[in-house]
Design an enzyme around this catalytic site. Sequence first.
Site, PDB file in Angstrom:
ATOM      1  N   GLU A 265       0.344  -1.305 -14.892  1.00 62.83           N
ATOM      2  CA  GLU A 265       0.752  -0.352 -13.856  1.00 62.83           C
ATOM      3  C   GLU A 265      -0.355   0.674 -13.610  1.00 62.83           C
ATOM      4  O   GLU A 265      -0.653   1.007 -12.456  1.00 62.83           O
ATOM      5  CB  GLU A 265       2.047   0.351 -14.266  1.00 62.83           C
ATOM      6  CG  GLU A 265       3.290  -0.515 -14.216  1.00 62.83           C
ATOM      7  CD  GLU A 265       3.608  -1.013 -12.824  1.00 62.83           C
ATOM      8  OE1 GLU A 265       3.327  -0.295 -11.847  1.00 62.83           O
ATOM      9  OE2 GLU A 265       4.127  -2.138 -12.704  1.00 62.83           O
TER      10      GLU A 265
ATOM     11  N   HIS B 283      -1.515  -5.442  -7.801  1.00 60.20           N
ATOM     12  CA  HIS B 283      -0.930  -6.316  -8.820  1.00 60.20           C
ATOM     13  C   HIS B 283      -1.332  -7.771  -8.582  1.00 60.20           C
ATOM     14  O   HIS B 283      -1.643  -8.500  -9.529  1.00 60.20           O
ATOM     15  CB  HIS B 283       0.596  -6.204  -8.793  1.00 60.20           C
ATOM     16  CG  HIS B 283       1.141  -5.047  -9.572  1.00 60.20           C
ATOM     17  ND1 HIS B 283       0.792  -4.808 -10.892  1.00 60.20           N
ATOM     18  CD2 HIS B 283       2.026  -4.066  -9.228  1.00 60.20           C
ATOM     19  CE1 HIS B 283       1.433  -3.732 -11.321  1.00 60.20           C
ATOM     20  NE2 HIS B 283       2.176  -3.258 -10.337  1.00 60.20           N
TER      21      HIS B 283
ATOM     22  N   HIS C 189      -0.430  -0.727  -3.886  1.00 63.77           N
ATOM     23  CA  HIS C 189      -0.137  -0.900  -5.314  1.00 63.77           C
ATOM     24  C   HIS C 189       0.320  -2.341  -5.589  1.00 63.77           C
ATOM     25  O   HIS C 189      -0.098  -2.957  -6.581  1.00 63.77           O
ATOM     26  CB  HIS C 189       0.949   0.096  -5.737  1.00 63.77           C
ATOM     27  CG  HIS C 189       1.366  -0.031  -7.174  1.00 63.77           C
ATOM     28  ND1 HIS C 189       0.728   0.622  -8.206  1.00 63.77           N
ATOM     29  CD2 HIS C 189       2.376  -0.742  -7.742  1.00 63.77           C
ATOM     30  CE1 HIS C 189       1.322   0.319  -9.347  1.00 63.77           C
ATOM     31  NE2 HIS C 189       2.329  -0.506  -9.093  1.00 63.77           N
ATOM     32  N   GLU C 190       1.155  -2.887  -4.722  1.00 62.89           N
ATOM     33  CA  GLU C 190       1.620  -4.266  -4.907  1.00 62.89           C
ATOM     34  C   GLU C 190       0.483  -5.263  -4.659  1.00 62.89           C
ATOM     35  O   GLU C 190       0.376  -6.265  -5.370  1.00 62.89           O
ATOM     36  CB  GLU C 190       2.798  -4.558  -3.968  1.00 62.89           C
ATOM     37  CG  GLU C 190       3.992  -3.633  -4.148  1.00 62.89           C
ATOM     38  CD  GLU C 190       4.495  -3.586  -5.576  1.00 62.89           C
ATOM     39  OE1 GLU C 190       4.391  -4.611  -6.279  1.00 62.89           O
ATOM     40  OE2 GLU C 190       4.994  -2.520  -5.997  1.00 62.89           O
TER      41      GLU C 190
END
Length: 296
Positions: free
Chosen positions: A198, A127, A123-124
């Site tokens: 997100e 980003h 997930h990071e």
Amino acid sequence: MLVLVLFGISTLAGNLLFGEAGLWVALAVSLFALIVEPVATSVLTLRMYRARPIHPAEAPDLWALIYELARRAKLESIPKLHYIPSTMINAFATGSRRHSAIALTDGLLHTLTPRELVGVIAHEIAHIANGDLRVMSLADYVSRLTSLMALVAKISILLSLPWLLSGQLNINWWGLLLLVISPQLALLAQLGLSRVRELDADHTAAELTGDPRGLASALARLEQINRSWLAWLLPGWGNPEPSWLRTHPPTGERITRLLALETSAHTPIPNTGSQFSPTSKPIRRPPRWHPGGFWR
């Protein structure tokens, strides 16, 4: 669209306050923030959290995971892993696409399962790959600039009260009202942008790992751990309702979207243990609370 709305609110506030010169000043400052601010913020953020780099020899499995995810995300450079000696369960990415860092807390490393940890790190990485670090940093900077200009306007009105009461000064009250509420409008646009990014990061993470259920499990676990007794007595405590006041979409919505992505174009990444024994002793004191959230 949301970034353009933020720019529009900022430049409009500058124009109402200083005329055409204010409009160009707001644009120039925003462009400066787009170029310079992310790197400077990254260094300061890591220092504030007392983060230290994780050497590849300390956690070879974690670094192997970072290399594989970065390869799948087609990143130009590998994000630098950092360790935060805190019992809070948190992970975040900072910097820019070319110079990025991912920070993991001690609490996160010792709470999540290997499968869940893969989902969170992906997930990071998402980003970083999606350019969210620069976009959200710019949004925050523009929002703060708008708030500053609104504050200057309020102070100017207070200093001009004698002339206003004597009728020697005329004010565009509609323009003044718009200037006063511009910080709130900018904040709503910023929150909306955060929620959109997100959801996109969740989708990209599922594609990178080929295992959307891993991230969904991590989100469910974090929601259960962070849900205090006040949340049971006062629904919405810590997660404002309605949903457009939140920085993140509701966890239930994120999990539902992830579970709908069971098929993936990528081969699932094997679960890996962190095997990381930090030399820094975790900070055991409870986090301090302030109106903006928790802080060490």
